[in-house]
Write a protein that holds these residues in place. Sequence first.
Motif, PDB file in Angstrom:
ATOM      1  N   HIS A 170       0.851  -1.110  -0.030  1.00 26.95           N
ATOM      2  CA  HIS A 170      -0.026   0.203   0.129  1.00 26.95           C
ATOM      3  C   HIS A 170       0.970   0.866  -0.097  1.00 26.95           C
ATOM      4  CE1 HIS A 170      -4.086  -1.420   0.279  1.00 26.95           C
ATOM      5  NE2 HIS A 170      -4.109  -2.199   1.386  1.00 26.95           N
ATOM      6  N   TYR A 171       1.815   1.056   0.985  1.00 28.26           N
ATOM      7  CA  TYR A 171       2.319   2.275   1.096  1.00 28.26           C
ATOM      8  C   TYR A 171       4.133   2.753  -0.292  1.00 28.26           C
ATOM      9  CZ  TYR A 171       1.290   3.404   5.462  1.00 28.26           C
ATOM     10  OH  TYR A 171      -0.137   3.741   6.823  1.00 28.26           O
ATOM     11  N   GLY A 172       4.138   1.312  -0.715  1.00 26.66           N
ATOM     12  CA  GLY A 172       4.906   1.502  -2.255  1.00 26.66           C
ATOM     13  C   GLY A 172       5.237   2.681  -3.117  1.00 26.66           C
ATOM     14  N   PRO A 173       3.786   3.001  -3.259  1.00 22.64           N
ATOM     15  CA  PRO A 173       3.885   4.239  -4.408  1.00 22.64           C
ATOM     16  C   PRO A 173       4.277   5.246  -4.057  1.00 22.64           C
ATOM     17  CG  PRO A 173       2.064   2.721  -4.073  1.00 22.64           C
ATOM     18  CD  PRO A 173       2.093   2.659  -3.406  1.00 22.64           C
ATOM     19  N   LEU A 174       4.445   5.621  -1.681  1.00 25.82           N
ATOM     20  CA  LEU A 174       4.933   7.421  -1.884  1.00 25.82           C
ATOM     21  C   LEU A 174       6.864   6.925  -1.490  1.00 25.82           C
ATOM     22  CD1 LEU A 174       2.236   7.459   1.466  1.00 25.82           C
ATOM     23  CD2 LEU A 174       3.061   8.292  -0.937  1.00 25.82           C
ATOM     24  N   ILE A 175       7.029   5.347  -1.476  1.00 30.19           N
ATOM     25  CA  ILE A 175       8.872   5.574  -1.119  1.00 30.19           C
ATOM     26  C   ILE A 175       9.331   5.190  -2.116  1.00 30.19           C
ATOM     27  CG2 ILE A 175      10.432   3.523  -1.487  1.00 30.19           C
ATOM     28  CD1 ILE A 175       8.563   1.372  -0.465  1.00 30.19           C
ATOM     29  N   GLY A 176      10.556   7.096  -1.900  1.00 27.22           N
ATOM     30  CA  GLY A 176      11.435   7.299  -2.906  1.00 27.22           C
ATOM     31  C   GLY A 176      10.322   9.345  -3.582  1.00 27.22           C
ATOM     32  N   MET A 177       9.180   8.910  -2.869  1.00 26.49           N
ATOM     33  CA  MET A 177       8.138  10.669  -2.814  1.00 26.49           C
ATOM     34  C   MET A 177       9.264  11.495  -2.475  1.00 26.49           C
ATOM     35  SD  MET A 177       4.560  11.246  -2.654  1.00 26.49           S
ATOM     36  CE  MET A 177       3.911  10.783  -4.403  1.00 26.49           C
ATOM     37  N   PRO A 178      10.063  12.403  -3.101  1.00 23.90           N
ATOM     38  CA  PRO A 178      10.352  13.887  -1.480  1.00 23.90           C
ATOM     39  C   PRO A 178       9.095  14.650  -0.630  1.00 23.90           C
ATOM     40  CG  PRO A 178      10.623  14.274  -4.057  1.00 23.90           C
ATOM     41  CD  PRO A 178       9.358  13.116  -4.056  1.00 23.90           C
ATOM     42  N   GLY A 179       9.504  14.040   0.722  1.00 21.67           N
ATOM     43  CA  GLY A 179       9.364  14.334   1.634  1.00 21.67           C
ATOM     44  C   GLY A 179       8.922  13.476   2.011  1.00 21.67           C
ATOM     45  N   VAL A 180       8.365  11.644   2.298  1.00 17.96           N
ATOM     46  CA  VAL A 180       7.665  10.882   2.259  1.00 17.96           C
ATOM     47  C   VAL A 180       8.984  10.332   2.767  1.00 17.96           C
ATOM     48  CG1 VAL A 180       6.509   8.874   2.130  1.00 17.96           C
ATOM     49  CG2 VAL A 180       6.019  11.286   1.025  1.00 17.96           C
ATOM     50  N   GLU A 181       9.263   9.310   3.619  1.00 12.40           N
ATOM     51  CA  GLU A 181       9.992   8.283   4.311  1.00 12.40           C
ATOM     52  C   GLU A 181       9.474   7.587   5.090  1.00 12.40           C
ATOM     53  OE1 GLU A 181      14.246   9.930   6.032  1.00 12.40           O
ATOM     54  OE2 GLU A 181      12.801  11.698   6.944  1.00 12.40           O
ATOM     55  N   VAL A 182       9.937   5.596   4.229  1.00 10.67           N
ATOM     56  CA  VAL A 182       9.135   4.671   4.745  1.00 10.67           C
ATOM     57  C   VAL A 182      10.243   4.044   5.056  1.00 10.67           C
ATOM     58  CG1 VAL A 182       7.065   2.936   4.350  1.00 10.67           C
ATOM     59  CG2 VAL A 182       7.406   5.321   2.595  1.00 10.67           C
ATOM     60  N   ARG A 183       9.804   3.597   6.106  1.00 10.65           N
ATOM     61  CA  ARG A 183      11.048   2.736   6.931  1.00 10.65           C
ATOM     62  C   ARG A 183      10.424   0.933   7.342  1.00 10.65           C
ATOM     63  NH1 ARG A 183      16.050   5.695   7.697  1.00 10.65           N
ATOM     64  NH2 ARG A 183      16.801   3.932   9.019  1.00 10.65           N
ATOM     65  N   GLN A 184      11.096   0.322   8.275  1.00  7.70           N
ATOM     66  CA  GLN A 184      10.499  -0.671   8.708  1.00  7.70           C
ATOM     67  C   GLN A 184      11.683  -1.198   9.602  1.00  7.70           C
ATOM     68  OE1 GLN A 184      11.239  -3.745   4.914  1.00  7.70           O
ATOM     69  NE2 GLN A 184       9.008  -4.304   5.512  1.00  7.70           N
ATOM     70  N   HIS A 185      10.616  -2.086  10.659  1.00 11.99           N
ATOM     71  CA  HIS A 185      11.411  -2.104  12.149  1.00 11.99           C
ATOM     72  C   HIS A 185      10.975  -3.007  12.230  1.00 11.99           C
ATOM     73  CE1 HIS A 185       7.566  -1.778  14.853  1.00 11.99           C
ATOM     74  NE2 HIS A 185       7.223  -1.133  13.625  1.00 11.99           N
ATOM     75  N   ALA A 186      12.145  -3.541  13.539  1.00  7.60           N
ATOM     76  CA  ALA A 186      12.087  -4.989  14.241  1.00  7.60           C
ATOM     77  C   ALA A 186      12.120  -5.052  15.554  1.00  7.60           C
ATOM     78  CB  ALA A 186      12.888  -5.481  13.967  1.00  7.60           C
ATOM     79  N   THR A 187      11.456  -3.880  16.212  1.00  2.00           N
ATOM     80  CA  THR A 187      11.170  -3.866  17.148  1.00  2.00           C
ATOM     81  C   THR A 187       9.919  -4.508  17.727  1.00  2.00           C
ATOM     82  OG1 THR A 187      10.284  -1.245  17.442  1.00  2.00           O
ATOM     83  CG2 THR A 187      12.659  -1.894  17.630  1.00  2.00           C
ATOM     84  N   THR A 188       9.753  -4.802  18.859  1.00  2.00           N
ATOM     85  CA  THR A 188       8.492  -5.476  19.727  1.00  2.00           C
ATOM     86  C   THR A 188       7.801  -3.776  19.991  1.00  2.00           C
ATOM     87  OG1 THR A 188       9.452  -7.160  21.208  1.00  2.00           O
ATOM     88  CG2 THR A 188       6.893  -6.305  22.148  1.00  2.00           C
TER      89      THR A 188
END
Length: 248
Positions: A170-188
């Motif tokens: 769903h968030y894929g189209p936003l990846i690389g868009m100026p002003g948007v940062e999409v990251r993944q985490h492995a925390t509880t």
Amino acid sequence: MDVNERLRAALLRAGISCAQLADAAGVDAKTVERWISTGRTPHRTTAHKAARSLGEDMAYLWPSLGEGKRGRGLHPELIALHATRADAPLDMWRALFTQARERIEILVYAGIFLHEQWPGFAETLGHKAGAGCRVRILLGDPDAPPVTERGVEEKYGHGIETRCRVALMHYGPLIGMPGVEVRQHATTLCNSIYRGDDQMLVNAHVFGMNAFGAPVWHLRRESDGGVFDRYAESFEAVWALSHRAVKE
């Protein structure tokens, strides 16, 4: 003057329109709208009628009428508490993100309910970023042990890992868009956090229960070092441990 978010949230929670509240309080609808949009405080008698019709404490909706007493002992940053995420109205989520001007932050494992209930959600975030709003999104890494463990705890099997992957889609189209940062985490994930400027929705997590059945706190930042800031610091701590998401 400040917007009265507590009153607006109470209206949404009660399912009452400005016109209906106006009838109950004996005023016109525009007056109620001003109570919300400008933070204007009504006369005590009128405020009492309005609060009673909403099932709320008058001093909670208008603290200045409490004569220094804390309305129901609630923290000043708490706007509303919803028993479950499923009880929180969609309009509240929409207002959080559409009214943000400076920053939007999301910390979840998946949180795809927003995309399911709001088909244009990702596009809305893109438009906000294009208007200068900084958008940061933290999604769960489907290959991370804490995500798998959460599925076991909630008796959800591998469904959570799958939902993490769907969220990235769903968030894929936003990846690389100026002003948007999409990251993944492995925390509880202790709490899911949704922030729009100085307002925040915190979906608490309860052991063995899916997030939709757990409470949601609606907070508004009032001062440095308050409850709002503690959750904001939690977001930053997870952000520091995250990695950039890549389109699948």
